[in-house]
Design an enzyme around this catalytic site. Structure first.
Site, PDB file in Angstrom:
ATOM      1  CG  HIS A 100      87.684  49.536  72.275  1.00 19.86           C
ATOM      2  ND1 HIS A 100      87.824  49.734  70.914  1.00 19.86           N
ATOM      3  CD2 HIS A 100      88.936  49.525  72.781  1.00 19.86           C
ATOM      4  CE1 HIS A 100      89.098  49.849  70.614  1.00 19.86           C
ATOM      5  NE2 HIS A 100      89.804  49.719  71.735  1.00 19.86           N
TER       6      HIS A 100
ATOM      7  CD  GLU B  88      95.430  49.024  74.908  1.00 17.67           C
ATOM      8  OE1 GLU B  88      95.822  48.366  75.888  1.00 17.67           O
ATOM      9  OE2 GLU B  88      95.038  48.484  73.853  1.00 17.67           O
TER      10      GLU B  88
END
Length: 196
Positions: free
Chosen positions: A16, A87
């Site tokens: 990201h 994550e």
């Protein structure tokens, strides 16, 4: 359809774009924070790099920083949420900097020690392996929008290395990496591009 033993699978792994916590060096696991303005610019630039690729599958972490990156990169319409792309769970170290953690544990290493009340290296390795098992059933171009530490684990597990090797594979914000097979042979997983 690929010939027996040969695969045209190419996994495009994207981290990201920039967030406030990425700038400050705070451990950003499951906290759901947005991109910065610069992170949005990075995501659009990433989209320019991806514009010539037709993706057969687009999978994205459920966290908004990955979803925003996917959208701004032009892949949002095809995207499916993939929970295993989330994550590394930082547990008690969520939001802390390396300096904060080292003040408590000077010899701490995420890839060796994991996080108290978060994921261990074995946990995240098993999650990456589970995702790889599903990915290898696909063919063509696959886009994955994920995160730094999980992406590093996915990369090393793709080529059969232990999760601890992930500490040596840096991923910058809005970076592009490509996982594939050498000579398209399923027995030879390879990394064609890293942190591009």
């Amino acid at each position: 359809m690929a010939l027996e033993g040969l695969m045209t699978l190419r996994i495009h792994l994207m981290r990201h774009g920039e967030t406030e916590w990425a700038i400050s060096g705070r451990h950003t696991g499951r906290v759901d924070i947005p991109l910065t303005g610069n992170g949005e610019v990075e995501a659009r630039r990433l989209g320019q790099r991806l514009a010539s690729i037709k993706f057969d599958h687009v999978l994205v972490s459920p966290l908004q920083r990955a979803r925003q990156t996917c959208e701004l990169a032009g892949c949002g319409e095809q995207a499916e949420i993939e929970p295993d792309l989330i994550e590394w769970a930082n547990g008690d170290y969520e939001g802390q900097t390396h300096a904060d953690v080292f003040a408590q544990r000077p010899d701490w290493n995420l890839f060796h020690d994991g996080c108290p009340n978060g994921e261990s290296p074995d946990d995240i390795s098993a999650r990456a392996d589970r995702l790889i098992e599903r990915l290898v059933r696909l063919d063509g171009n696959v886009a994955l929008f994920s995160h730094s530490h999980f992406g590093r684990v996915l990369g090393v597990r793709w080529i059969g290395l232990a999760v601890q090797a992930g500490q040596h594979f840096i991923l910058n914000t809005a970076s592009l990496s490509v996982l594939c097979y050498q000579h398209e042979h399923v027995g030879d997983p390879a990394i064609e591009l890293w942190n591009g």
